[in-house]
Write a protein that holds these residues in place. Sequence first.
Motif, PDB file in Angstrom:
ATOM      1  N   ARG A  34     -18.943 -11.770 -23.235  1.00 16.77           N
ATOM      2  CA  ARG A  34     -18.035 -10.840 -23.904  1.00 16.77           C
ATOM      3  C   ARG A  34     -16.971 -10.350 -22.925  1.00 16.77           C
ATOM      4  O   ARG A  34     -17.270  -9.972 -21.787  1.00 16.77           O
ATOM      5  N   PHE A  35     -15.725 -10.317 -23.391  1.00 12.72           N
ATOM      6  CA  PHE A  35     -14.601  -9.823 -22.595  1.00 12.72           C
ATOM      7  C   PHE A  35     -13.900  -8.718 -23.372  1.00 12.72           C
ATOM      8  O   PHE A  35     -13.614  -8.867 -24.562  1.00 12.72           O
ATOM      9  N   ASP A  36     -13.624  -7.599 -22.691  1.00  9.65           N
ATOM     10  CA  ASP A  36     -13.029  -6.423 -23.323  1.00  9.65           C
ATOM     11  C   ASP A  36     -11.677  -6.085 -22.708  1.00  9.65           C
ATOM     12  O   ASP A  36     -11.419  -6.376 -21.536  1.00  9.65           O
ATOM     13  N   GLN A  37     -10.870  -5.412 -23.523  1.00 10.33           N
ATOM     14  CA  GLN A  37      -9.607  -4.865 -23.025  1.00 10.33           C
ATOM     15  C   GLN A  37      -9.824  -3.428 -22.573  1.00 10.33           C
ATOM     16  O   GLN A  37     -10.606  -2.688 -23.160  1.00 10.33           O
ATOM     17  N   GLU A  38      -9.136  -3.030 -21.506  1.00 17.53           N
ATOM     18  CA  GLU A  38      -9.178  -1.655 -21.023  1.00 17.53           C
ATOM     19  C   GLU A  38      -7.768  -1.261 -20.588  1.00 17.53           C
ATOM     20  O   GLU A  38      -7.256  -1.770 -19.588  1.00 17.53           O
ATOM     21  N   GLY A  39      -7.131  -0.354 -21.327  1.00 20.07           N
ATOM     22  CA  GLY A  39      -5.799   0.098 -20.993  1.00 20.07           C
ATOM     23  C   GLY A  39      -5.845   1.245 -19.994  1.00 20.07           C
ATOM     24  O   GLY A  39      -6.651   2.165 -20.136  1.00 20.07           O
ATOM     25  N   GLU A  40      -4.952   1.205 -18.985  1.00 17.27           N
ATOM     26  CA  GLU A  40      -4.998   2.214 -17.931  1.00 17.27           C
ATOM     27  C   GLU A  40      -3.601   2.593 -17.428  1.00 17.27           C
ATOM     28  O   GLU A  40      -2.658   1.799 -17.501  1.00 17.27           O
ATOM     29  N   PHE A  41      -3.503   3.798 -16.902  1.00 18.64           N
ATOM     30  CA  PHE A  41      -2.324   4.306 -16.210  1.00 18.64           C
ATOM     31  C   PHE A  41      -2.509   4.024 -14.730  1.00 18.64           C
ATOM     32  O   PHE A  41      -3.536   4.378 -14.146  1.00 18.64           O
ATOM     33  N   ALA A  42      -1.526   3.369 -14.095  1.00 25.77           N
ATOM     34  CA  ALA A  42      -1.665   2.965 -12.702  1.00 25.77           C
ATOM     35  C   ALA A  42      -0.571   3.571 -11.833  1.00 25.77           C
ATOM     36  O   ALA A  42       0.565   3.762 -12.265  1.00 25.77           O
ATOM     37  N   VAL A  43      -0.934   3.841 -10.601  1.00 31.57           N
ATOM     38  CA  VAL A  43      -0.049   4.429  -9.596  1.00 31.57           C
ATOM     39  C   VAL A  43       0.192   3.398  -8.501  1.00 31.57           C
ATOM     40  O   VAL A  43      -0.742   2.717  -8.062  1.00 31.57           O
ATOM     41  N   VAL A  44       1.440   3.274  -8.062  1.00 33.14           N
ATOM     42  CA  VAL A  44       1.779   2.406  -6.933  1.00 33.14           C
ATOM     43  C   VAL A  44       2.084   3.296  -5.729  1.00 33.14           C
ATOM     44  O   VAL A  44       2.944   4.185  -5.797  1.00 33.14           O
ATOM     45  N   ILE A  45       1.366   3.059  -4.647  1.00 35.18           N
ATOM     46  CA  ILE A  45       1.503   3.882  -3.442  1.00 35.18           C
ATOM     47  C   ILE A  45       2.849   3.598  -2.761  1.00 35.18           C
ATOM     48  O   ILE A  45       3.288   2.450  -2.661  1.00 35.18           O
ATOM     49  N   GLY A  46       3.499   4.676  -2.303  1.00 37.00           N
ATOM     50  CA  GLY A  46       4.796   4.543  -1.649  1.00 37.00           C
ATOM     51  C   GLY A  46       4.745   4.722  -0.141  1.00 37.00           C
ATOM     52  O   GLY A  46       5.479   4.076   0.593  1.00 37.00           O
ATOM     53  N   ARG A  47       3.875   5.606   0.337  1.00 39.14           N
ATOM     54  CA  ARG A  47       3.736   5.856   1.775  1.00 39.14           C
ATOM     55  C   ARG A  47       2.283   5.686   2.175  1.00 39.14           C
ATOM     56  O   ARG A  47       1.377   6.027   1.421  1.00 39.14           O
ATOM     57  N   GLN A  48       2.063   5.147   3.371  1.00 38.19           N
ATOM     58  CA  GLN A  48       0.698   4.953   3.847  1.00 38.19           C
ATOM     59  C   GLN A  48      -0.088   6.251   3.730  1.00 38.19           C
ATOM     60  O   GLN A  48       0.388   7.314   4.107  1.00 38.19           O
ATOM     61  N   ALA A  49      -1.295   6.140   3.187  1.00 41.39           N
ATOM     62  CA  ALA A  49      -2.106   7.324   2.915  1.00 41.39           C
ATOM     63  C   ALA A  49      -3.496   7.142   3.515  1.00 41.39           C
ATOM     64  O   ALA A  49      -4.187   6.172   3.211  1.00 41.39           O
ATOM     65  N   ARG A  50      -3.884   8.080   4.326  1.00 44.52           N
ATOM     66  CA  ARG A  50      -5.233   8.094   4.905  1.00 44.52           C
ATOM     67  C   ARG A  50      -5.670   9.535   5.042  1.00 44.52           C
ATOM     68  O   ARG A  50      -4.983  10.355   5.663  1.00 44.52           O
TER      69      ARG A  50
END
Length: 317
Positions: A142-158
């Motif tokens: 079985r394969f399902d769909q999952e819709g999501e809101f995504a963020v793209v990182i702009g500055r290195q984060a640690r």
Amino acid sequence: MSSPTDSARRTAVRYVSFRDTHDALRVGAIARDDPTVVLDLTADVPKGPHGPMRRLIEAASVGAWTAEEALRTATELPRADVVLIAPVPEPSKIVAAPVNYRNHQEEMSSDSQIDALGVFLKAPSSVTGHESVVRLPYTDRRFDQEGEFAVVIGRQARHVRAADALQHVFGFTSLLDMTMRGGEDRSVRKSFDTFTPMGPTLVTPDEVQEIDELELKLWVNGTLRQRADLADLIWDVPRLIAYASSVMTLFPGDVVTTGTPEGVGGVRDGDRIELEITGLDRLAVGVSSAGAVACPTLGAGRGPRPPSELTPVRPRT
């Protein structure tokens, strides 16, 4: 066709990636006031080891590249002649939240959610773009769909604080976290090639209203399956970024995706999935089982199981 652009006229843009006739990666922008044209920014992006979108994001994060100057000399391409790919086609990693809406936790009859599970990784090779095809690998799973809101990182984060996390964001995009159900590790079940459609555009935070005010909707073959308010996330975007950065360094161009709400359901050969999030452009893909084979692993009867019937979409409150 090419001509100097009027940067004063094109101050609100959405970033895109595409390939030229030689299959080379290029980066561009689509102006809100003229969506019929793609502005090719590639020539103005500093050289480097990564693809042009990651180089653009990296340069922008340190002030070595600005949209205003690039738009002034960008080459214009007819939008109809450009086939968009995922806006960040080669992130160093995709960090995903497993169960980050309580209604989805209930739907899956899961004892755990993100507080206990943390995050997991998806393979960068699973990324694909708008109007591409999700290819189901097996005939007996079985394969399902999952819709999501995504963020793209702009500055290195640690080890960033939640209060500072959004300062490390370059933009937002829509993402489908396609999933094989079963007991195998999440990173396996969600990392097949084509299992992370993204796009079609990357929208900067100044073009989007407050995250808590956004609404997510997903349709399969025109039928609404998922609807949620992002205010209902268990870990909101700042907390999710802060936690992920405490585990691993987040680099410019990395993708952090926030998890899916209730309403997941099976997809099959010939289906069409469409995802829309307030302020972002609609993402659409097809589904194909061409070339599928029997699954070689035995996890089909294990792991959390969504209901066999689709969870009814809850009205907005």
